[in-house]
Structure formats: structure tokens, C-alpha cells
Motif scaffolding. Structure first.
Motif, PDB file in Angstrom:
ATOM      1  N   LEU A 293       6.968   4.493  -5.947  1.00 33.24           N
ATOM      2  CA  LEU A 293       6.366   3.392  -5.200  1.00 33.24           C
ATOM      3  C   LEU A 293       5.230   2.830  -6.047  1.00 33.24           C
ATOM      4  CD1 LEU A 293       6.218   4.466  -1.440  1.00 33.24           C
ATOM      5  CD2 LEU A 293       7.729   2.812  -2.543  1.00 33.24           C
ATOM      6  N   VAL A 294       5.216   1.499  -6.173  1.00 33.60           N
ATOM      7  CA  VAL A 294       4.224   0.805  -6.992  1.00 33.60           C
ATOM      8  C   VAL A 294       3.392  -0.081  -6.079  1.00 33.60           C
ATOM      9  CG1 VAL A 294       3.899  -0.773  -8.926  1.00 33.60           C
ATOM     10  CG2 VAL A 294       5.861   0.778  -8.910  1.00 33.60           C
TER      11      VAL A 294
ATOM     12  N   GLU B  37       0.847  -1.185   0.000  1.00 37.50           N
ATOM     13  CA  GLU B  37       0.000   0.000   0.000  1.00 37.50           C
ATOM     14  C   GLU B  37       0.890   1.244   0.000  1.00 37.50           C
ATOM     15  OE1 GLU B  37      -3.814   0.770   2.447  1.00 37.50           O
ATOM     16  OE2 GLU B  37      -2.165   1.552   3.673  1.00 37.50           O
ATOM     17  N   VAL B  38       0.446   2.285  -0.704  1.00 40.42           N
ATOM     18  CA  VAL B  38       1.169   3.557  -0.713  1.00 40.42           C
ATOM     19  C   VAL B  38       0.305   4.597  -0.027  1.00 40.42           C
ATOM     20  CG1 VAL B  38       2.199   5.376  -2.118  1.00 40.42           C
ATOM     21  CG2 VAL B  38       2.350   3.002  -2.881  1.00 40.42           C
ATOM     22  N   GLY B  39       0.762   5.053   1.118  1.00 41.57           N
ATOM     23  CA  GLY B  39       0.120   6.148   1.836  1.00 41.57           C
ATOM     24  C   GLY B  39       1.036   7.358   1.789  1.00 41.57           C
ATOM     25  N   LYS B  40       0.548   8.474   2.261  1.00 47.21           N
ATOM     26  CA  LYS B  40       1.374   9.684   2.251  1.00 47.21           C
ATOM     27  C   LYS B  40       2.643   9.477   3.073  1.00 47.21           C
ATOM     28  CE  LYS B  40       1.538  14.526   3.527  1.00 47.21           C
ATOM     29  NZ  LYS B  40       0.872  15.603   4.238  1.00 47.21           N
TER      30      LYS B  40
ATOM     31  N   TRP C 182      -3.546  -5.261 -15.353  1.00 45.76           N
ATOM     32  CA  TRP C 182      -2.237  -4.757 -15.737  1.00 45.76           C
ATOM     33  C   TRP C 182      -2.247  -3.288 -16.141  1.00 45.76           C
ATOM     34  CZ3 TRP C 182       1.752  -7.680 -14.362  1.00 45.76           C
ATOM     35  CH2 TRP C 182       1.510  -9.030 -14.162  1.00 45.76           C
ATOM     36  N   ALA C 183      -3.370  -2.633 -15.994  1.00 45.59           N
ATOM     37  CA  ALA C 183      -3.417  -1.194 -16.257  1.00 45.59           C
ATOM     38  C   ALA C 183      -2.741  -0.474 -15.098  1.00 45.59           C
ATOM     39  CB  ALA C 183      -4.863  -0.728 -16.383  1.00 45.59           C
ATOM     40  N   THR C 184      -2.059   0.596 -15.400  1.00 48.97           N
ATOM     41  CA  THR C 184      -1.338   1.339 -14.379  1.00 48.97           C
ATOM     42  C   THR C 184      -1.754   2.793 -14.424  1.00 48.97           C
ATOM     43  OG1 THR C 184       0.557  -0.141 -14.631  1.00 48.97           O
ATOM     44  CG2 THR C 184       0.955   1.952 -13.522  1.00 48.97           C
ATOM     45  N   GLN C 185      -1.999   3.370 -13.257  1.00 48.64           N
ATOM     46  CA  GLN C 185      -2.267   4.796 -13.151  1.00 48.64           C
ATOM     47  C   GLN C 185      -1.059   5.431 -12.477  1.00 48.64           C
ATOM     48  OE1 GLN C 185      -5.723   5.890 -10.914  1.00 48.64           O
ATOM     49  NE2 GLN C 185      -5.369   8.059 -11.190  1.00 48.64           N
ATOM     50  N   VAL C 186      -0.358   6.293 -13.201  1.00 46.67           N
ATOM     51  CA  VAL C 186       0.846   6.936 -12.695  1.00 46.67           C
ATOM     52  C   VAL C 186       0.509   8.367 -12.298  1.00 46.67           C
ATOM     53  CG1 VAL C 186       3.179   7.699 -13.273  1.00 46.67           C
ATOM     54  CG2 VAL C 186       2.340   5.492 -14.113  1.00 46.67           C
TER      55      VAL C 186
ATOM     56  N   VAL D 115       6.805   9.709  -7.444  1.00 45.99           N
ATOM     57  CA  VAL D 115       5.853   9.082  -8.351  1.00 45.99           C
ATOM     58  C   VAL D 115       5.137   7.950  -7.613  1.00 45.99           C
ATOM     59  CG1 VAL D 115       5.568   7.843 -10.535  1.00 45.99           C
ATOM     60  CG2 VAL D 115       7.397   9.543 -10.299  1.00 45.99           C
ATOM     61  N   ALA D 116       3.819   7.899  -7.761  1.00 44.70           N
ATOM     62  CA  ALA D 116       3.027   6.791  -7.231  1.00 44.70           C
ATOM     63  C   ALA D 116       2.383   6.086  -8.421  1.00 44.70           C
ATOM     64  CB  ALA D 116       1.958   7.298  -6.271  1.00 44.70           C
ATOM     65  N   ALA D 117       2.575   4.783  -8.511  1.00 44.25           N
ATOM     66  CA  ALA D 117       1.997   4.009  -9.614  1.00 44.25           C
ATOM     67  C   ALA D 117       1.080   2.944  -9.038  1.00 44.25           C
ATOM     68  CB  ALA D 117       3.101   3.372 -10.447  1.00 44.25           C
ATOM     69  N   GLN D 118      -0.177   2.993  -9.447  1.00 45.07           N
ATOM     70  CA  GLN D 118      -1.146   1.998  -8.987  1.00 45.07           C
ATOM     71  C   GLN D 118      -1.392   0.994 -10.094  1.00 45.07           C
ATOM     72  OE1 GLN D 118      -4.398   3.256  -6.626  1.00 45.07           O
ATOM     73  NE2 GLN D 118      -5.722   1.596  -7.295  1.00 45.07           N
ATOM     74  N   THR D 119      -1.228  -0.277  -9.756  1.00 44.45           N
ATOM     75  CA  THR D 119      -1.459  -1.356 -10.715  1.00 44.45           C
ATOM     76  C   THR D 119      -2.802  -2.006 -10.401  1.00 44.45           C
ATOM     77  OG1 THR D 119      -0.314  -2.931  -9.303  1.00 44.45           O
ATOM     78  CG2 THR D 119       1.005  -1.807 -10.977  1.00 44.45           C
TER      79      THR D 119
END
Length: 116
Positions: A49-50, A12-15, A86-90, A78-82
Motif C-alpha cells: 500500500l502506497v 491513508e494506510v492504517g493497520k 518524491w522521497a519514499t520510505q518503505v 509492505v507500506a510505502a510512504q511518499t
């Protein structure tokens, strides 16, 4: 100008995790710098962070301008959500810059190669 991309996959990516990882990455890059400060020895960093779960507060934090260490290191987080498809939101800062402006286009071009 040297460009460093430091990336890690996390659950998980938090602030808080984004802030901590960015500080760590900028510290690593600063440690690789030579003795002379200034443009001849400048470096840019893209701490990435992915995760499959990026919190809104982390997205908001990474859309701010560069973080600067001393006079010779700047970084755009940069935060990348997968997802399962397999789609990624950068998410990263893409606006005007107060620091490192003459190199920002170069950094954006390189980022787009690695982070669509």
C-alpha cells in the motif's frame, strides 16, 4: 516459486487497511494456485500500500514476519510512504523468517528492485 507484487495507492494506510489489503492479496494469490499444495506450487506475495500518510500502527504491523495461507502462500506486507519531494520510505519485515526461509533472500532482492 512465483512472486506476486500487488500494489495500490490509497489516501491513508492504517493497520486495519493494511490487514484487509494483505488478506485480499493473499486470497487472490491463493486463488491463482493450482491444485497441488507444497513447495512445487509455492507462491510469495508482496502486498504493497502506497500513501502520503502511513500510520505508525501500520508500520509496526508490516514489520512482523510473513503471513501464511495454507501451506503454499506466504506474504510480506509492505507500506510505502511518499512525499512531495518524491522521497519514499518503505517499511517491511527484513529479519529472520519462520516460513519460506529459503526463498526470503530472493523475495528481498526482488523487493529492492521495485521498492528502494
Amino acid at each position: 516459486m512465483e512472486l506476486f507484487v500487488l500494489a495500490a495507492g490509497v489516501p491513508e494506510v492504517g493497520k486495519d487497511s493494511m490487514v484487509e489489503f494483505t488478506r485480499w492479496a493473499l486470497g487472490c494469490v491463493q486463488g491463482l494456485q493450482g491444485e497441488l499444495p507444497g513447495a512445487r506450487n509455492a507462491a510469495m506475495a508482496l502486498p504493497v500500500l502506497v500513501s502520503g500518510n502511513v500510520q505508525p500502527a501500520a508500520r509496526e504491523w508490516v514489520t512482523q514476519d510473513a503471513r501464511v495461507v495454507g501451506m503454499s502462500v506466504a506474504g510480506w506486507s509492505v507500506a510505502a510512504q511518499t512525499s512531495a519531494s518524491w522521497a519514499t520510505q518503505v517499511t517491511m519485515y527484513r529479519g529472520r523468517v519462520a516460513y519460506g526461509g529459503m526463498f526470503k533472500r530472493h523475495v528481498r532482492d526482488k523487493a529492492s528492485l521495485h521498492l528502494p
